[in-house]
Scaffold this motif. Structure first.
Motif, PDB file in Angstrom:
ATOM      1  N   GLY A 130       0.811  -1.216   0.000  1.00 19.24           N
ATOM      2  CA  GLY A 130       0.000   0.000   0.000  1.00 19.24           C
ATOM      3  C   GLY A 130       0.842   1.264   0.000  1.00 19.24           C
ATOM      4  N   THR A 131       2.162   1.118  -0.037  1.00 19.15           N
ATOM      5  CA  THR A 131       3.060   2.280  -0.084  1.00 19.15           C
ATOM      6  C   THR A 131       4.078   2.086  -1.203  1.00 19.15           C
ATOM      7  OG1 THR A 131       4.609   1.297   1.496  1.00 19.15           O
ATOM      8  CG2 THR A 131       2.865   2.694   2.408  1.00 19.15           C
ATOM      9  N   ARG A 132       4.741   3.176  -1.556  1.00 18.29           N
ATOM     10  CA  ARG A 132       5.743   3.107  -2.626  1.00 18.29           C
ATOM     11  C   ARG A 132       7.006   2.424  -2.127  1.00 18.29           C
ATOM     12  NH1 ARG A 132       4.785   5.680  -7.203  1.00 18.29           N
ATOM     13  NH2 ARG A 132       3.137   7.219  -7.262  1.00 18.29           N
ATOM     14  N   TRP A 133       7.469   1.492  -2.926  1.00 13.96           N
ATOM     15  CA  TRP A 133       8.699   0.749  -2.645  1.00 13.96           C
ATOM     16  C   TRP A 133       9.477   0.612  -3.934  1.00 13.96           C
ATOM     17  CZ3 TRP A 133      11.136  -2.198   1.190  1.00 13.96           C
ATOM     18  CH2 TRP A 133      10.492  -2.278   2.421  1.00 13.96           C
ATOM     19  N   ASN A 134      10.791   0.476  -3.820  1.00 14.99           N
ATOM     20  CA  ASN A 134      11.583   0.005  -4.944  1.00 14.99           C
ATOM     21  C   ASN A 134      11.365  -1.501  -4.951  1.00 14.99           C
ATOM     22  OD1 ASN A 134      13.852  -1.390  -6.177  1.00 14.99           O
ATOM     23  ND2 ASN A 134      14.826   0.616  -6.339  1.00 14.99           N
ATOM     24  N   GLY A 135      10.777  -2.025  -6.004  1.00 13.85           N
ATOM     25  CA  GLY A 135      10.432  -3.443  -6.045  1.00 13.85           C
ATOM     26  C   GLY A 135      11.625  -4.361  -5.931  1.00 13.85           C
ATOM     27  N   TRP A 136      12.760  -3.963  -6.515  1.00  9.60           N
ATOM     28  CA  TRP A 136      13.974  -4.786  -6.446  1.00  9.60           C
ATOM     29  C   TRP A 136      14.445  -4.883  -4.993  1.00  9.60           C
ATOM     30  CZ3 TRP A 136      16.077  -7.350 -10.631  1.00  9.60           C
ATOM     31  CH2 TRP A 136      15.458  -7.078 -11.850  1.00  9.60           C
ATOM     32  N   VAL A 137      14.358  -3.788  -4.262  1.00 10.95           N
ATOM     33  CA  VAL A 137      14.746  -3.796  -2.842  1.00 10.95           C
ATOM     34  C   VAL A 137      13.742  -4.618  -2.044  1.00 10.95           C
ATOM     35  CG1 VAL A 137      15.047  -2.364  -0.786  1.00 10.95           C
ATOM     36  CG2 VAL A 137      15.969  -1.588  -2.978  1.00 10.95           C
TER      37      VAL A 137
END
Length: 148
Positions: A130-137
């Motif tokens: 539900g929040t912004r993340w760097n998907g690779w991280v």
């Protein structure tokens, strides 16, 4: 007379970084990019040889462009994506979040999560948290500092 270019190239390895940056300014007529020393050395070596011996022939440049278009369909954005960092299609990425295990499958065109296709891991991470993340991280493929 001996060719001074090989000696110039060898000297790059021991040249202090500020001097490499000055060579960049001299050879490229621009400020050096904020990349690591190894990058500066390799690009300076290429530029020194290019100026001394000449660059690629126009026919070679055209051929490389055609090959690139064959690979990416003319989508210039794809040219800058490192394919060697992308997991192999079929790879399953597993991440537990708040007690729930999430499984993402790498596909030829992107990713699949909960039966739906996605172009990016970041979109999936956002869907999970539900929040912004760097998907690779988020999926542990890259640490916070950007290294894989």
């Amino acid at each position: 007379m001996t060719d001074p270019i090989p000696a110039r190239l060898a000297a790059l390895k021991t040249t202090p970084t500020p001097d490499l940056k000055q060579q960049w300014r001299d050879l490229f007529d621009s400020e050096p990019p904020p990349f690591n020393r190894r990058y500066l050395e390799s690009r300076l070596a290429y530029r020194i040889q290019e100026l001394a011996y000449g660059g690629l022939k126009p026919e070679t440049i055209r051929r490389l462009e055609r090959l690139g278009e064959d690979l990416d369909g003319g989508d210039r954005h794809k040219r800058y994506i490192r394919t060697d960092r992308m997991p192999i299609a079929g790879t399953r990425l597993i991440r537990e979040w708040q007690g729930v295990e999430h499984v993402v499958t790498v596909t030829k065109d992107g990713f699949e999560w909960q039966g739906r296709p996605y172009k990016s891991l970041s979109a999936i991470a956002r869907g999970i948290t539900g929040t912004r993340w760097n998907g690779w991280v988020f999926f542990g493929l890259k640490n916070q500092r950007g290294r894989t």
